[in-house]
Design a protein around this motif. Structure first.
Motif, PDB file in Angstrom:
ATOM      1  N   ALA A 190      19.804  -4.391  -3.953  1.00  0.00           N
ATOM      2  CA  ALA A 190      19.235  -3.098  -3.570  1.00  0.00           C
ATOM      3  C   ALA A 190      17.801  -3.049  -4.075  1.00  0.00           C
ATOM      4  O   ALA A 190      17.484  -3.617  -5.120  1.00  0.00           O
ATOM      5  CB  ALA A 190      20.051  -1.971  -4.184  1.00  0.00           C
ATOM      6  N   THR A 191      16.943  -2.387  -3.336  1.00  0.00           N
ATOM      7  CA  THR A 191      15.538  -2.291  -3.715  1.00  0.00           C
ATOM      8  C   THR A 191      15.238  -0.881  -4.199  1.00  0.00           C
ATOM      9  O   THR A 191      15.584   0.092  -3.541  1.00  0.00           O
ATOM     10  CB  THR A 191      14.628  -2.632  -2.520  1.00  0.00           C
ATOM     11  N   ILE A 192      14.610  -0.801  -5.358  1.00  0.00           N
ATOM     12  CA  ILE A 192      14.181   0.486  -5.917  1.00  0.00           C
ATOM     13  C   ILE A 192      12.667   0.499  -5.919  1.00  0.00           C
ATOM     14  O   ILE A 192      12.034  -0.383  -6.509  1.00  0.00           O
ATOM     15  CB  ILE A 192      14.711   0.668  -7.354  1.00  0.00           C
ATOM     16  N   ASN A 193      12.091   1.476  -5.222  1.00  0.00           N
ATOM     17  CA  ASN A 193      10.637   1.629  -5.220  1.00  0.00           C
ATOM     18  C   ASN A 193      10.221   2.410  -6.452  1.00  0.00           C
ATOM     19  O   ASN A 193      10.653   3.538  -6.656  1.00  0.00           O
ATOM     20  CB  ASN A 193      10.152   2.367  -3.967  1.00  0.00           C
ATOM     21  N   ILE A 194       9.389   1.809  -7.282  1.00  0.00           N
ATOM     22  CA  ILE A 194       8.870   2.495  -8.456  1.00  0.00           C
ATOM     23  C   ILE A 194       7.842   3.515  -7.973  1.00  0.00           C
ATOM     24  O   ILE A 194       7.101   3.272  -7.039  1.00  0.00           O
ATOM     25  CB  ILE A 194       8.229   1.488  -9.433  1.00  0.00           C
ATOM     26  N   ASP A 195       7.786   4.651  -8.602  1.00  0.00           N
ATOM     27  CA  ASP A 195       6.885   5.747  -8.232  1.00  0.00           C
ATOM     28  C   ASP A 195       7.215   6.333  -6.865  1.00  0.00           C
ATOM     29  O   ASP A 195       6.338   6.823  -6.157  1.00  0.00           O
ATOM     30  CB  ASP A 195       5.410   5.320  -8.256  1.00  0.00           C
ATOM     31  N   SER A 196       8.487   6.280  -6.453  1.00  0.00           N
ATOM     32  CA  SER A 196       8.878   6.914  -5.195  1.00  0.00           C
ATOM     33  C   SER A 196       9.158   8.389  -5.459  1.00  0.00           C
ATOM     34  O   SER A 196       9.162   8.845  -6.599  1.00  0.00           O
ATOM     35  CB  SER A 196      10.127   6.241  -4.621  1.00  0.00           C
ATOM     36  N   LEU A 227       2.562  -2.012  -0.035  1.00  0.00           N
ATOM     37  CA  LEU A 227       3.280  -2.437   1.166  1.00  0.00           C
ATOM     38  C   LEU A 227       3.407  -1.298   2.168  1.00  0.00           C
ATOM     39  O   LEU A 227       3.808  -0.193   1.825  1.00  0.00           O
ATOM     40  CB  LEU A 227       4.675  -2.934   0.767  1.00  0.00           C
ATOM     41  N   ASP A 228       3.050  -1.567   3.426  1.00  0.00           N
ATOM     42  CA  ASP A 228       3.153  -0.559   4.478  1.00  0.00           C
ATOM     43  C   ASP A 228       4.535  -0.660   5.118  1.00  0.00           C
ATOM     44  O   ASP A 228       4.810  -1.546   5.907  1.00  0.00           O
ATOM     45  CB  ASP A 228       2.067  -0.772   5.527  1.00  0.00           C
ATOM     46  N   LEU A 229       5.421   0.252   4.715  1.00  0.00           N
ATOM     47  CA  LEU A 229       6.774   0.300   5.261  1.00  0.00           C
ATOM     48  C   LEU A 229       6.917   1.391   6.321  1.00  0.00           C
ATOM     49  O   LEU A 229       8.022   1.668   6.766  1.00  0.00           O
ATOM     50  CB  LEU A 229       7.789   0.548   4.134  1.00  0.00           C
ATOM     51  N   LEU A 253       5.273   7.138   3.355  1.00  0.00           N
ATOM     52  CA  LEU A 253       4.442   7.333   2.167  1.00  0.00           C
ATOM     53  C   LEU A 253       5.299   7.825   1.020  1.00  0.00           C
ATOM     54  O   LEU A 253       6.276   8.532   1.247  1.00  0.00           O
ATOM     55  CB  LEU A 253       3.329   8.341   2.467  1.00  0.00           C
ATOM     56  N   PRO A 254       5.017   7.559  -0.211  1.00  0.00           N
ATOM     57  CA  PRO A 254       3.918   6.694  -0.637  1.00  0.00           C
ATOM     58  C   PRO A 254       4.272   5.227  -0.410  1.00  0.00           C
ATOM     59  O   PRO A 254       5.441   4.847  -0.426  1.00  0.00           O
ATOM     60  CB  PRO A 254       3.795   6.992  -2.130  1.00  0.00           C
ATOM     61  N   ARG A 255       3.245   4.417  -0.190  1.00  0.00           N
ATOM     62  CA  ARG A 255       3.459   2.986   0.003  1.00  0.00           C
ATOM     63  C   ARG A 255       3.741   2.347  -1.357  1.00  0.00           C
ATOM     64  O   ARG A 255       2.995   2.555  -2.301  1.00  0.00           O
ATOM     65  CB  ARG A 255       2.227   2.358   0.647  1.00  0.00           C
ATOM     66  N   PRO A 256       4.828   1.578  -1.462  1.00  0.00           N
ATOM     67  CA  PRO A 256       5.179   1.016  -2.774  1.00  0.00           C
ATOM     68  C   PRO A 256       4.246  -0.113  -3.193  1.00  0.00           C
ATOM     69  O   PRO A 256       3.833  -0.928  -2.379  1.00  0.00           O
ATOM     70  CB  PRO A 256       6.599   0.502  -2.567  1.00  0.00           C
TER      71      PRO A 256
END
Length: 101
Positions: free
Chosen positions: A83-89, A53-55, A58-61
């Motif tokens: 709440a949203t948690i981006n994995i590999d952030s 996803l392009d938010l 970077l990094p894009r989740p």
């Protein structure tokens, strides 16, 4: 990151981030610490994005978890709740499975 200033608002109970001092005591230009205290949550959705996803950052989740604190309402969450948690952030977040429903 935007923080709700009304402790009675629904946004207040669904954000994982906390500031010290609390947002309602801050003014423009003040310094504060921002953290995510240890919080027990339940996963209400898993979002997968292929391509990532392009938010605008970077990094894009490619995988995100939507979570709610366990003491939040047990009703089905509305689309914008949680709440949203981006994995590999880049954020240092530790996730531990406590229980499966």
């Amino acid at each position: 990151m935007a923080f709700p200033v009304d402790p009675g608002s629904w946004e207040w109970s669904y954000t994982l981030f906390r500031t010290e001092p609390s947002p309602q005591h801050l003014n423009r230009g003040d310094s504060c610490s921002v953290s995510i205290p240890e919080t027990l949550v339940r996963v209400v959705d898993i979002l997968r994005h292929d391509p990532p996803l392009d938010l605008g950052r970077l990094p894009r989740p490619h995988t995100r978890l939507v979570v709610l604190p366990v003491d939040a309402s047990s009703d089905a969450p509305q689309e914008d709740e949680g709440a949203t948690i981006n994995i590999d952030s880049a954020a240092p977040i530790a996730i531990e499975l406590v229980e499966r429903a």
